[in-house]
Design a protein around this motif. Structure first.
Motif, PDB file in Angstrom:
ATOM      1  N   TRP A 103       7.225   3.596 -11.691  1.00 52.54           N
ATOM      2  CA  TRP A 103       7.035   3.037 -10.347  1.00 52.54           C
ATOM      3  C   TRP A 103       6.775   4.191  -9.385  1.00 52.54           C
ATOM      4  O   TRP A 103       7.652   4.630  -8.664  1.00 52.54           O
ATOM      5  N   ASN A 104       5.542   4.664  -9.391  1.00 51.21           N
ATOM      6  CA  ASN A 104       5.191   5.810  -8.573  1.00 51.21           C
ATOM      7  C   ASN A 104       4.876   5.389  -7.147  1.00 51.21           C
ATOM      8  O   ASN A 104       4.972   4.209  -6.776  1.00 51.21           O
ATOM      9  N   ASP A 105       4.461   6.360  -6.354  1.00 52.80           N
ATOM     10  CA  ASP A 105       4.172   6.102  -4.931  1.00 52.80           C
ATOM     11  C   ASP A 105       3.019   5.130  -4.752  1.00 52.80           C
ATOM     12  O   ASP A 105       2.999   4.336  -3.794  1.00 52.80           O
ATOM     13  N   GLN A 128       3.547 -14.681  -6.502  1.00 48.95           N
ATOM     14  CA  GLN A 128       4.449 -14.061  -7.473  1.00 48.95           C
ATOM     15  C   GLN A 128       3.672 -13.560  -8.694  1.00 48.95           C
ATOM     16  O   GLN A 128       3.887 -12.425  -9.156  1.00 48.95           O
ATOM     17  N   GLN A 129       2.749 -14.391  -9.176  1.00 47.92           N
ATOM     18  CA  GLN A 129       1.972 -13.998 -10.351  1.00 47.92           C
ATOM     19  C   GLN A 129       1.054 -12.824 -10.037  1.00 47.92           C
ATOM     20  O   GLN A 129       0.896 -11.889 -10.852  1.00 47.92           O
ATOM     21  N   ASP A 130       0.467 -12.834  -8.829  1.00 50.06           N
ATOM     22  CA  ASP A 130      -0.409 -11.719  -8.446  1.00 50.06           C
ATOM     23  C   ASP A 130       0.373 -10.411  -8.364  1.00 50.06           C
ATOM     24  O   ASP A 130      -0.100  -9.340  -8.825  1.00 50.06           O
ATOM     25  N   LEU A 131       1.583 -10.459  -7.777  1.00 49.97           N
ATOM     26  CA  LEU A 131       2.402  -9.251  -7.678  1.00 49.97           C
ATOM     27  C   LEU A 131       2.814  -8.743  -9.067  1.00 49.97           C
ATOM     28  O   LEU A 131       2.828  -7.540  -9.337  1.00 49.97           O
ATOM     29  N   LEU A 132       3.163  -9.696  -9.946  1.00 44.90           N
ATOM     30  CA  LEU A 132       3.529  -9.308 -11.309  1.00 44.90           C
ATOM     31  C   LEU A 132       2.357  -8.646 -12.017  1.00 44.90           C
ATOM     32  O   LEU A 132       2.524  -7.637 -12.733  1.00 44.90           O
ATOM     33  N   SER A 175       0.029  -3.816 -14.145  1.00 38.82           N
ATOM     34  CA  SER A 175      -1.145  -2.952 -14.260  1.00 38.82           C
ATOM     35  C   SER A 175      -0.812  -1.520 -13.828  1.00 38.82           C
ATOM     36  O   SER A 175      -1.185  -0.539 -14.493  1.00 38.82           O
ATOM     37  N   GLU A 176      -0.092  -1.399 -12.681  1.00 41.07           N
ATOM     38  CA  GLU A 176       0.254  -0.075 -12.185  1.00 41.07           C
ATOM     39  C   GLU A 176       1.238   0.633 -13.096  1.00 41.07           C
ATOM     40  O   GLU A 176       1.186   1.855 -13.286  1.00 41.07           O
TER      41      GLU A 176
END
Length: 445
Positions: A64-66, A47-51, A56-57
């Protein structure tokens, strides 16, 4: 009725099986608990890694681009996750994996995505278990199965070991039980093999063997005693019968000399019976003993003086080394009988020119008396039995040397009645030393 080894084996099995079952259950429970903590930590880390990726993105593309969605798609496929991405108003942007709308978390449980303190979106993360079992579940099942198979193997091993150990432990007990039954039927030659080791069980077996050995010895002595009593009484009774019949038939004249011979045989019978009575009283601890304070040196000196003439007549020397302070509590007459018997034995077993010595000394709280001679000595095989009733090393039963075989038995009984100890040391051809030890008493004026 179950045998003792079977009951012991069942007890060992029950205890061991209980321990194995308890340890297995606790191990599985402990493993499940810590594994659940591990899975929770892994989920939190995912969860923390995805956050971190999303934040960052978002900072790079300001939305929330491609590219961001491609990374979420890859993470969902690699990690086996179901991911739903929402905007800042909690409106669904896209799902990744097999996420369906019915599986969405309530709005309050959605994970916010922050950018410089502002919420820029939300994410809902779940594991995808729709198609296959997770690696974590595989691991848990494998661990549980391994513990169960290990438990079964240990139970089988415990059963085999319990039977072996129980039989080994119970064997001496079973052997003693069989031996006890044989002893009860009169077989006193039976012995139980000693188990290995020096534990209580080996001591029990040794004690049992000693008990049976003593019973065998006592049985042999009892048979010998019966034979010896019959032998001792038969001779004077046959003599009396022959003398009486001779007088009745007129073959033997009733002269004073013949009557005196008859009287001596009667006295001999009386002496044997009296000695037997003393032996029985001594062995039963029923000897009548006075507890006067006496000087043992005086008692020994009086006996030596009374027997000096007999020694001189035989050509044997008797000497004394007596201290003046040999006070003990005891019976003067009984102790005089002890000295008389011991000195008489030395007299009978010494040759002309030999020497008998009576010594008395005080060692602390002990008064020690020794009667030593340099006579014929006692064979080693006879020493353990010299205090037995009617025992005589001289198998020919020569009455001049052997007597009735009750003297030392009476001596031992009298000494023990005075709370003393008696020891004999002897070597064939070198002589014999009898040692008496008595508790010392305070001197009286």
């Amino acid at each position: 009725m179950k045998s003792i080894w079977m009951r012991l084996a069942l007890a060992l099995m029950a205890v061991s099986a209980s321990g194995i079952l308890i340890s297995t259950i606790l191990s599985i429970k402990e493993m499940d608990y810590h594994f659940s903590l591990y899975v929770s930590d892994v989920n939190q880390q995912h969860q923390q890694d995805l956050l971190d990726i999303l934040q960052s993105e978002y900072q790079r593309g300001q939305g929330w681009n491609d590219r961001t969605q491609l990374k979420l798609e890859s993470a969902s496929r690699v990690l086996g996750l179901q991911i739903a991405l929402f905007d800042s108003e909690r409106r669904l942007i896209r799902t990744f994996g097999n996420m369906v709308s019915s599986a969405f978390t309530s709005k309050e449980d959605m994970i916010p995505i922050k950018d410089q303190g502002n919420t820029v979106g939300y994410i809902d993360i779940r594991y995808d278990n729709s198609n296959a079992m997770s690696l974590e579940e595989h691991f848990q099942i494998a661990h549980t199965n391994a513990m169960q198979w290990t438990m079964l193997a240990l139970l089988l091993l415990v059963c085999i070991a319990s039977i072996f150990i129980a039989k080994r432990i119970a064997r001496p007990i079973v052997d003693m039980s069989d031996a006890a039954q044989a002893v009860s039927k009169g077989d006193l030659s039976v012995r139980v093999a000693l188990p290995q080791g020096k534990d209580e069980l080996a001591g029990l077996v040794q004690s049992f063997n000693n008990l049976v050995q003593n019973l065998q010895r006592q049985d042999e002595l009892r048979k010998r005693l019966t034979s010896d009593i019959a032998h001792e009484l038969r001779t004077p009774l046959n003599t009396l019968l022959a003398q009486t019949e001779g007088m009745l038939d007129g073959i033997w004249e009733s002269s004073p000399e013949h009557l005196e011979a008859t009287r001596s045989e009667v006295l001999r019978l009386i002496r044997i019976v009296s000695d037997l009575d003393q032996v029985i009283q001594a062995e039963a601890g029923a000897l009548t003993i006075s507890h006067d304070v006496i000087n043992l040196s005086k008692v020994a000196e009086s006996i030596v003086d009374s027997m000096t003439a007999s020694f001189q007549q035989k050509g044997t020397q008797i000497t004394c080394h007596l201290i003046t302070d040999g006070w003990i509590k005891g019976d003067k007459q009984r102790l005089a009988q002890v000295f008389s018997n011991l000195i008489t034995n030395s007299f009978k077993h010494t040759l002309p020119g030999a020497e008998v010595m009576v010594s008395l000394e005080k060692k602390g709280r002990i008064v020690e008396v020794k009667v030593s001679d340099n006579g014929t000595g006692i064979p080693p095989e006879d020493l353990p039995f010299v205090f037995e009733r009617f025992y005589r090393g001289d198998r020919s039963r020569n009455r001049e040397k052997g007597g009735t075989g009750l003297g030392l038995t009476i001596v031992k009984g009298i000494v023990e009645a005075h709370h003393g100890d008696i020891f004999i040391h002897s070597e064939v051809g070198k002589g014999t030393t009898v040692t008496l030890r008595f508790p010392a008493a305070e001197c009286i004026s």
